[in-house]
Design a protein around this motif. Structure first.
Motif, PDB file in Angstrom:
ATOM      1  N   ALA A   1       1.002  -0.847  -0.311  1.00 17.10           N
ATOM      2  CA  ALA A   1      -0.218  -0.479   0.070  1.00 17.10           C
ATOM      3  C   ALA A   1       0.894   1.022   0.052  1.00 17.10           C
ATOM      4  CB  ALA A   1      -0.841   0.047   1.223  1.00 17.10           C
ATOM      5  N   ILE A   2       0.756   2.235  -1.073  1.00 19.41           N
ATOM      6  CA  ILE A   2       1.179   3.590  -1.129  1.00 19.41           C
ATOM      7  C   ILE A   2       0.275   4.506  -0.424  1.00 19.41           C
ATOM      8  CG2 ILE A   2       3.035   2.478  -2.703  1.00 19.41           C
ATOM      9  CD1 ILE A   2       1.665   3.570  -5.085  1.00 19.41           C
ATOM     10  N   PRO A   3       1.051   5.562  -0.257  1.00 20.30           N
ATOM     11  CA  PRO A   3      -0.083   6.910   0.039  1.00 20.30           C
ATOM     12  C   PRO A   3       0.000   7.312  -1.649  1.00 20.30           C
ATOM     13  CG  PRO A   3       1.992   7.102   1.273  1.00 20.30           C
ATOM     14  CD  PRO A   3       2.258   5.781   0.380  1.00 20.30           C
ATOM     15  N   LEU A   4      -1.250   7.812  -1.783  1.00 16.90           N
ATOM     16  CA  LEU A   4      -1.882   8.925  -2.288  1.00 16.90           C
ATOM     17  C   LEU A   4      -1.843   9.929  -1.921  1.00 16.90           C
ATOM     18  CD1 LEU A   4      -4.815   6.269  -4.016  1.00 16.90           C
ATOM     19  CD2 LEU A   4      -2.159   6.330  -5.322  1.00 16.90           C
ATOM     20  N   GLY A   5      -1.632  10.756  -3.489  1.00 21.85           N
ATOM     21  CA  GLY A   5      -1.061  12.263  -3.160  1.00 21.85           C
ATOM     22  C   GLY A   5      -1.853  13.305  -4.418  1.00 21.85           C
ATOM     23  N   PRO A   6      -2.365  14.233  -4.779  1.00 19.45           N
ATOM     24  CA  PRO A   6      -2.439  15.274  -4.790  1.00 19.45           C
ATOM     25  C   PRO A   6      -2.464  15.036  -6.860  1.00 19.45           C
ATOM     26  CG  PRO A   6      -2.267  16.249  -3.688  1.00 19.45           C
ATOM     27  CD  PRO A   6      -1.900  15.065  -3.447  1.00 19.45           C
ATOM     28  N   SER A   7      -1.779  14.148  -6.978  1.00 20.39           N
ATOM     29  CA  SER A   7      -1.439  14.330  -8.420  1.00 20.39           C
ATOM     30  C   SER A   7      -1.613  12.423  -9.281  1.00 20.39           C
ATOM     31  CB  SER A   7       0.869  13.573  -8.487  1.00 20.39           C
ATOM     32  OG  SER A   7       1.048  12.769  -7.767  1.00 20.39           O
ATOM     33  N   ASP A   8      -2.613  11.684  -7.903  1.00 17.96           N
ATOM     34  CA  ASP A   8      -3.240  11.242  -8.051  1.00 17.96           C
ATOM     35  C   ASP A   8      -4.342  11.151  -8.332  1.00 17.96           C
ATOM     36  OD1 ASP A   8      -0.288   9.150  -7.841  1.00 17.96           O
ATOM     37  OD2 ASP A   8      -0.896   9.851  -5.579  1.00 17.96           O
ATOM     38  N   VAL A   9      -4.577  12.276  -7.671  1.00 10.54           N
ATOM     39  CA  VAL A   9      -6.962  12.818  -8.145  1.00 10.54           C
ATOM     40  C   VAL A   9      -7.165  11.919  -9.565  1.00 10.54           C
ATOM     41  CG1 VAL A   9      -8.338  14.203  -8.167  1.00 10.54           C
ATOM     42  CG2 VAL A   9      -6.266  14.027  -6.572  1.00 10.54           C
ATOM     43  N   PRO A  10      -6.031  12.402 -10.886  1.00  3.82           N
ATOM     44  CA  PRO A  10      -7.023  12.119 -12.121  1.00  3.82           C
ATOM     45  C   PRO A  10      -7.110  10.122 -12.154  1.00  3.82           C
ATOM     46  CG  PRO A  10      -5.122  13.702 -12.946  1.00  3.82           C
ATOM     47  CD  PRO A  10      -5.157  13.170 -11.133  1.00  3.82           C
ATOM     48  N   GLU A  11      -6.211   9.608 -12.048  1.00  8.93           N
ATOM     49  CA  GLU A  11      -6.350   8.031 -11.153  1.00  8.93           C
ATOM     50  C   GLU A  11      -7.006   7.523 -10.353  1.00  8.93           C
ATOM     51  OE1 GLU A  11      -3.074   5.119 -12.548  1.00  8.93           O
ATOM     52  OE2 GLU A  11      -1.805   6.772 -11.282  1.00  8.93           O
ATOM     53  N   ILE A  12      -7.669   7.833  -9.258  1.00 13.22           N
ATOM     54  CA  ILE A  12      -8.554   7.977  -8.385  1.00 13.22           C
ATOM     55  C   ILE A  12      -9.584   8.039  -9.339  1.00 13.22           C
ATOM     56  CG2 ILE A  12      -9.361   8.669  -5.938  1.00 13.22           C
ATOM     57  CD1 ILE A  12      -6.654   9.535  -5.288  1.00 13.22           C
ATOM     58  N   LEU A  13     -10.551   8.986  -9.377  1.00 13.27           N
ATOM     59  CA  LEU A  13     -11.615   9.905  -9.849  1.00 13.27           C
ATOM     60  C   LEU A  13     -11.579   8.478 -11.144  1.00 13.27           C
ATOM     61  CD1 LEU A  13     -10.932  13.537 -10.027  1.00 13.27           C
ATOM     62  CD2 LEU A  13     -12.269  11.742  -8.665  1.00 13.27           C
ATOM     63  N   ASP A  14     -10.941   8.151 -11.887  1.00 15.44           N
ATOM     64  CA  ASP A  14     -11.041   7.321 -13.154  1.00 15.44           C
ATOM     65  C   ASP A  14     -11.322   5.900 -12.562  1.00 15.44           C
ATOM     66  OD1 ASP A  14     -10.891   5.855 -15.517  1.00 15.44           O
ATOM     67  OD2 ASP A  14      -9.697   4.595 -14.726  1.00 15.44           O
ATOM     68  N   LEU A  15     -10.516   5.488 -10.814  1.00 19.04           N
ATOM     69  CA  LEU A  15     -11.396   4.095 -10.592  1.00 19.04           C
ATOM     70  C   LEU A  15     -12.343   4.169  -9.674  1.00 19.04           C
ATOM     71  CD1 LEU A  15     -10.266   1.287  -9.065  1.00 19.04           C
ATOM     72  CD2 LEU A  15      -9.143   2.371  -7.734  1.00 19.04           C
ATOM     73  N   ILE A  16     -12.783   5.718  -9.145  1.00 14.81           N
ATOM     74  CA  ILE A  16     -14.002   5.821  -8.655  1.00 14.81           C
ATOM     75  C   ILE A  16     -15.019   5.955  -9.424  1.00 14.81           C
ATOM     76  CG2 ILE A  16     -15.108   7.826  -7.441  1.00 14.81           C
ATOM     77  CD1 ILE A  16     -13.692   6.350  -5.695  1.00 14.81           C
ATOM     78  N   ALA A  17     -14.549   5.861 -10.926  1.00 14.91           N
ATOM     79  CA  ALA A  17     -15.967   6.298 -12.019  1.00 14.91           C
ATOM     80  C   ALA A  17     -16.333   4.589 -12.439  1.00 14.91           C
ATOM     81  CB  ALA A  17     -15.282   6.822 -13.158  1.00 14.91           C
ATOM     82  N   ARG A  18     -15.181   3.498 -12.166  1.00 16.99           N
ATOM     83  CA  ARG A  18     -15.832   2.328 -12.810  1.00 16.99           C
ATOM     84  C   ARG A  18     -16.087   1.630 -11.940  1.00 16.99           C
ATOM     85  NH1 ARG A  18     -11.045   0.555 -13.642  1.00 16.99           N
ATOM     86  NH2 ARG A  18      -9.420   2.216 -13.009  1.00 16.99           N
ATOM     87  N   THR A  19     -16.301   1.994 -10.619  1.00 12.18           N
ATOM     88  CA  THR A  19     -16.260   1.192  -9.191  1.00 12.18           C
ATOM     89  C   THR A  19     -17.480   1.923  -8.157  1.00 12.18           C
ATOM     90  OG1 THR A  19     -14.424   2.116  -8.016  1.00 12.18           O
ATOM     91  CG2 THR A  19     -13.957  -0.090  -8.819  1.00 12.18           C
ATOM     92  N   LYS A  20     -17.870   3.039  -8.628  1.00 16.49           N
ATOM     93  CA  LYS A  20     -18.796   3.702  -8.072  1.00 16.49           C
ATOM     94  C   LYS A  20     -18.953   2.979  -6.021  1.00 16.49           C
ATOM     95  CE  LYS A  20     -21.163   3.305 -11.687  1.00 16.49           C
ATOM     96  NZ  LYS A  20     -20.906   5.165 -12.654  1.00 16.49           N
ATOM     97  N   PRO A  21     -18.249   3.165  -5.008  1.00 20.02           N
ATOM     98  CA  PRO A  21     -17.288   3.475  -4.164  1.00 20.02           C
ATOM     99  C   PRO A  21     -18.692   4.140  -2.882  1.00 20.02           C
ATOM    100  CG  PRO A  21     -15.799   4.285  -4.708  1.00 20.02           C
ATOM    101  CD  PRO A  21     -16.565   3.950  -5.943  1.00 20.02           C
ATOM    102  N   GLY A  22     -18.976   5.768  -3.989  1.00 18.72           N
ATOM    103  CA  GLY A  22     -19.612   6.584  -3.322  1.00 18.72           C
ATOM    104  C   GLY A  22     -18.323   8.028  -3.996  1.00 18.72           C
ATOM    105  N   PRO A  23     -19.222   8.986  -3.095  1.00 16.01           N
ATOM    106  CA  PRO A  23     -18.409  10.398  -4.475  1.00 16.01           C
ATOM    107  C   PRO A  23     -17.475  10.719  -3.472  1.00 16.01           C
ATOM    108  CG  PRO A  23     -19.861  10.630  -1.664  1.00 16.01           C
ATOM    109  CD  PRO A  23     -20.005   9.327  -2.517  1.00 16.01           C
ATOM    110  N   PHE A  24     -16.447  11.107  -4.535  1.00 16.26           N
ATOM    111  CA  PHE A  24     -14.572  11.281  -4.307  1.00 16.26           C
ATOM    112  C   PHE A  24     -14.821  12.406  -4.998  1.00 16.26           C
ATOM    113  CE2 PHE A  24     -10.623  12.084  -4.774  1.00 16.26           C
ATOM    114  CZ  PHE A  24      -9.800  10.965  -3.557  1.00 16.26           C
ATOM    115  N   LEU A  25     -14.643  13.843  -4.663  1.00 23.14           N
ATOM    116  CA  LEU A  25     -14.272  14.914  -5.338  1.00 23.14           C
ATOM    117  C   LEU A  25     -13.013  15.448  -5.837  1.00 23.14           C
ATOM    118  CD1 LEU A  25     -17.841  16.936  -3.735  1.00 23.14           C
ATOM    119  CD2 LEU A  25     -17.433  15.772  -6.296  1.00 23.14           C
ATOM    120  N   PRO A  26     -12.770  16.339  -6.738  1.00 21.40           N
ATOM    121  CA  PRO A  26     -11.311  16.641  -6.708  1.00 21.40           C
ATOM    122  C   PRO A  26      -9.962  17.134  -5.806  1.00 21.40           C
ATOM    123  CG  PRO A  26     -12.471  17.686  -8.227  1.00 21.40           C
ATOM    124  CD  PRO A  26     -13.128  17.429  -7.086  1.00 21.40           C
TER     125      PRO A  26
END
Length: 263
Positions: free
Chosen positions: A119-144
């Motif tokens: 497990a690695i820490p995620l930061g602001p530079s990872d947000v585009p990838e995070i939003l893509d994963l959220i869109a595909r899995t829909k665990p709940g709201p995640f904003l920029p």
């Protein structure tokens, strides 16, 4: 010879018992916004919310207090759609309930919390990838800017983010684990459990207790959380509501009667 007369002593009267103080987790968004997350709070009196690019959570100090609803209307503006948490009560007259949802709140009782070497820490530079994963899995709201709420951890395979979990609400003494999700192609490998344990390890290190929320309909996730050491604490109601419109909006604008299609 005088005779003394015994005077009966007044008996102590039972004191009315005061109602037990509400638990901090009964209204966690309010407790967070007026506590550890106060730096994020946009607040008018008895109503508060996170910035709209951080979290959709809006909260009332006391849903039974009409003044709190007046403050919420002032905070979000007329004829606006907003979620409200921490209340089973319907909104006052003039407000519209657009959507309701039932959830559960679970608390850590016997979870085995431990760091995870992958497990690695995620930061602001990872947000585009995070939003893509959220869109595909829909665990709940995640904003920029949701990532600013706490620690988020992810697991990558071949450089690609495939699973994540992190921290959201922080009422005093507690931290919510949220955004638990795994790419569909990697499910069944225990990645979500590993990440929940890793996030919980960091929460416990600073002296907080983990808790989480899930949709009451997501029975599979609830069973998983209970199997690794979470216990159901309470059921809750989430409301999506429309604030009262201005007189002009109420009687003149077609938008005032337009049905909102929920998130």
């Amino acid at each position: 010879m005088s005779t003394s007369v015994h005077q009966p002593q007044p008996q102590p009267q039972p004191q009315p018992q005061s109602a037990a103080a509400p638990h901090v987790l009964d209204n966690p968004a309010w407790a967070a916004l007026t506590g550890p997350h106060s730096r994020f709070a946009e607040r008018v009196g008895r109503a508060a919310r996170y910035p709209t690019d951080v979290s959709p959570f809006t909260a009332l100090a006391d849903a039974a207090d009409p003044r709190a609803w007046d403050d919420l209307a002032a905070l979000v503006g007329p004829d606006a759609i907003t979620p409200v948490t921490g209340t089973p009560l319907p909104p006052p007259d003039g407000w519209q309930t657009v959507e309701t949802g039932q959830g559960v709140q679970l608390v850590d009782t016997t979870l085995r919390a431990e760091p995870d070497p992958e497990a690695i820490p995620l930061g602001p530079s990872d947000v585009p990838e995070i939003l893509d994963l959220i869109a595909r899995t829909k665990p709940g709201p995640f904003l920029p800017r949701t990532i600013e709420l706490g620690t988020y951890l992810g697991i990558r395979r071949d450089g690609r983010l495939i699973a994540m979990a992190g921290e959201r609400l922080r009422p005093p003494g507690w931290t919510e684990i949220s955004a638990v999700c795994t790419d569909p192609g990697y499910r069944g490998q225990g990645l979500a459990t590993r990440l929940v344990r890793a996030v919980a390890s960091g929460i416990r290190e600073r002296g907080d207790t983990p808790f989480l929320h899930a949709s009451a309909a997501n029975t599979g996730a609830i069973r998983l959380y209970e199997s690794i050491g979470f216990t159901l604490r309470r059921r809750s109601t989430f409301l999506l509501i429309r604030t009262p419109g201005s007189r002009a909006a109420t009687f003149s604008s077609p938008a005032a009667t337009e049905k909102h299609e929920g998130n």
